[in-house]
Design a protein around this motif. Sequence first.
Motif, mmCIF file in Angstrom:
data_model
loop_
_atom_site.group_PDB
_atom_site.id
_atom_site.type_symbol
_atom_site.label_atom_id
_atom_site.label_comp_id
_atom_site.label_asym_id
_atom_site.label_seq_id
_atom_site.Cartn_x
_atom_site.Cartn_y
_atom_site.Cartn_z
ATOM 1 N N UNK A 20 0.812 -1.221 0.000
ATOM 2 C CA UNK A 20 0.000 0.000 0.000
ATOM 3 C C UNK A 20 0.845 1.270 0.000
ATOM 4 N N UNK A 21 1.959 1.233 0.632
ATOM 5 C CA UNK A 21 2.802 2.424 0.723
ATOM 6 C C UNK A 21 3.716 2.576 -0.492
ATOM 7 N N UNK A 22 3.587 1.709 -1.474
ATOM 8 C CA UNK A 22 4.373 1.829 -2.695
ATOM 9 C C UNK A 22 5.627 0.978 -2.724
#
Length: 116
Positions: A20-22
């Motif tokens: 989700x945070x890349x």
Amino acid sequence: MPSGDTVSKWRIIVRRRRHRRGAALTDSVPCVTFNPETAAVVRALKPRDYIEVTGSFRCRVFGPSAAKIWRYEVEVSSARPYEAELAEPADPVGDGGAGTLAVLIPRQIPYLAPAV
């Protein structure tokens, strides 16, 4: 080894979907083989090449009785380069190309022991 056998150790890196945070998440699978032909196949690979391995999942226990260390690894009996472009279907799911990654998802292995 004292017996004259050669042990080859390496790791297979499996990339997961993006977090989700890349950040990309990866798993590292330690592998070992006593077979010289299998070791030659692995040595011939380049980084980021795909490989298909067959073997047994092992749990090794090291150390004194008061401080045991548990390590898991795959004892590889055979390995071969995996040609991903040959295995990709045209559009198996009808999702506009996203299904081509489905080929690289590991197959489920049925539970072999009978339920007690």
